[in-house]
Enzyme design. Sequence first.
Site, PDB file in Angstrom:
ATOM      1  N   GLU A 143       2.841  12.367   6.897  1.00  0.00           N
ATOM      2  CA  GLU A 143       3.767  12.054   5.807  1.00  0.00           C
ATOM      3  C   GLU A 143       3.052  11.376   4.644  1.00  0.00           C
ATOM      4  O   GLU A 143       2.014  10.746   4.813  1.00  0.00           O
ATOM      5  CB  GLU A 143       4.811  11.032   6.265  1.00  0.00           C
ATOM      6  CG  GLU A 143       5.395  11.279   7.587  1.00  0.00           C
ATOM      7  CD  GLU A 143       6.285  10.126   8.042  1.00  0.00           C
ATOM      8  OE1 GLU A 143       6.887  10.294   9.087  1.00  0.00           O
ATOM      9  OE2 GLU A 143       6.367   9.075   7.368  1.00  0.00           O
ATOM     10  N   CYS A 184       7.278   3.732   8.124  1.00  0.00           N
ATOM     11  CA  CYS A 184       6.003   4.341   8.465  1.00  0.00           C
ATOM     12  C   CYS A 184       6.120   5.255   9.692  1.00  0.00           C
ATOM     13  O   CYS A 184       6.411   4.812  10.788  1.00  0.00           O
ATOM     14  CB  CYS A 184       5.028   3.189   8.741  1.00  0.00           C
ATOM     15  SG  CYS A 184       3.390   3.692   9.073  1.00  0.00           S
TER      16      CYS A 184
HETATM   17  N1  SAH Z   1      -2.506   0.705  10.274  1.00  0.00           N
HETATM   18  C1  SAH Z   1      -2.519   0.081   8.994  1.00  0.00           C
HETATM   19  C2  SAH Z   1      -1.840   0.861   7.893  1.00  0.00           C
HETATM   20  C3  SAH Z   1      -0.577   1.616   8.205  1.00  0.00           C
HETATM   21  S1  SAH Z   1       0.902   0.708   8.465  1.00  0.00           S
HETATM   22  C4  SAH Z   1      -1.981  -1.323   9.094  1.00  0.00           C
HETATM   23  O1  SAH Z   1      -1.590  -1.740  10.179  1.00  0.00           O
HETATM   24  O2  SAH Z   1      -1.986  -2.049   8.093  1.00  0.00           O
HETATM   25  C5  SAH Z   1       1.301   0.038   6.886  1.00  0.00           C
HETATM   26  C6  SAH Z   1       2.161  -1.202   6.964  1.00  0.00           C
HETATM   27  O3  SAH Z   1       3.516  -0.863   7.305  1.00  0.00           O
HETATM   28  C7  SAH Z   1       1.702  -2.190   8.004  1.00  0.00           C
HETATM   29  O4  SAH Z   1       1.762  -3.489   7.497  1.00  0.00           O
HETATM   30  C8  SAH Z   1       2.723  -1.969   9.105  1.00  0.00           C
HETATM   31  O5  SAH Z   1       2.759  -3.048   9.975  1.00  0.00           O
HETATM   32  C9  SAH Z   1       3.981  -1.748   8.295  1.00  0.00           C
HETATM   33  N2  SAH Z   1       5.110  -1.153   9.009  1.00  0.00           N
HETATM   34  C10 SAH Z   1       5.106  -0.381  10.113  1.00  0.00           C
HETATM   35  N3  SAH Z   1       6.357  -0.070  10.479  1.00  0.00           N
HETATM   36  C11 SAH Z   1       7.191  -0.645   9.593  1.00  0.00           C
HETATM   37  C12 SAH Z   1       8.606  -0.700   9.433  1.00  0.00           C
HETATM   38  N4  SAH Z   1       9.405  -0.047  10.254  1.00  0.00           N
HETATM   39  N5  SAH Z   1       9.105  -1.418   8.391  1.00  0.00           N
HETATM   40  C13 SAH Z   1       8.280  -2.051   7.516  1.00  0.00           C
HETATM   41  N6  SAH Z   1       6.945  -2.032   7.618  1.00  0.00           N
HETATM   42  C14 SAH Z   1       6.403  -1.345   8.643  1.00  0.00           C
END
Ligand code: SAH
Length: 342
Positions: free
Chosen positions: A89, A330
């Site tokens: 995505e 995400c």
């Molecule tokens: N793996 C990397 C980048 C991808 S996730 C990381 O951990 O930073 C990007 C961001 O989105 C991260 O801070 C993650 O914790 C957050 N994230 C994941 N699921 C989410 C959700 N349902 N709501 C808000 N943020 C979320």
Amino acid sequence: MQNIYNFSLVDFENYFESINEKKFKAKQLYEWLYRKRVSSFDEMSNLKKEVITSLKENYCFDKLKIITKLSDVDVHKYLFELSDGKKIEAVLMYHDYGNSLCISTQVGCNMSCSFCESGRLKKQRDLLPYEMITQILMIEEDLNIRISHVVLMGIGEPFDNYDNVMKFLDIVNEPLGIALGARHITVSTCGIIPKIEEFAKSSRQINLAISLHAPNDELRSKIMPINKVYKLKDLIETIKRYINQTGRRVTFEYIMLAGINDSEECALELVNLLKGINCYVNLIPYNSTSHFEYKKSSNEQILKFFDILHKNNLNATIRREFGSKVKAACGQLRANFEEGKK
Ligand code: SAH
């Protein structure tokens, strides 16, 4: 046959030298690819026939397939299919400062954060540079816009696909190509310490964001298994060294999960943890999904948390919410698609 969007300008300079051609042809090629955006060699009218023949023998222009696009006023969410049928995505957001694209770096993710959709489907493979580059090219073409900011915050852990991500950064950052300024690009990591160190040494001016989400080891290990490998104290020490080495400010992302990490005690603990660090904290209202029990903190609680940080001189912002209507959490669109719910 290699994909043409996998290569940096320097790679092409080496390639042209290897076929006894002048290095500057790489610049011409880059201009066709990223300025004029052509996708066939026959259109590259300033390259001679023999060069075009050699390029045709070695490179292809394969892109991705747009499977679904969900739109709201300020956001478009794309589901792409890769050449092997796997799905990823990307999310385009219209901000007042520009058009920002959130891209994926892997198919699935192995980090297993307990709140994240991407990790529910384990990593199937890393994305190649061209599969990241073409997310940008295709969305710019589809919406007829220029993207001004790119964040590596979609599906995947960028530092678990380090080499491909660095090549991607070199390609988007190249002044003769897409020419996105390093300061307009943000890499987000859950905290893989050796790679943060390598990144610091690589002296790129790219922004670094750390997904923190908890102010102590006990809580962080519960929601982010990576914390069992790289403890908070070591992570914070690494970030301090990163800031010293690069002179760059770091962003800490902090998802607000109701009743889990949003208490006033947590806010104070966070203040203590980050005291004296050149950083700011981005409070992210949790984007809830049907697969996890977690709930978003109330606006009131988020503001209370924010106030505590603010009063204690910790820079903080509350992230504007985008696209809960378009399944922007995400990995959510892909997860639903793979499970046949669409
Ligand atoms: N793996 C990397 C980048 C991808 S996730 C990381 O951990 O930073 C990007 C961001 O989105 C991260 O801070 C993650 O914790 C957050 N994230 C994941 N699921 C989410 C959700 N349902 N709501 C808000 N943020 C979320």
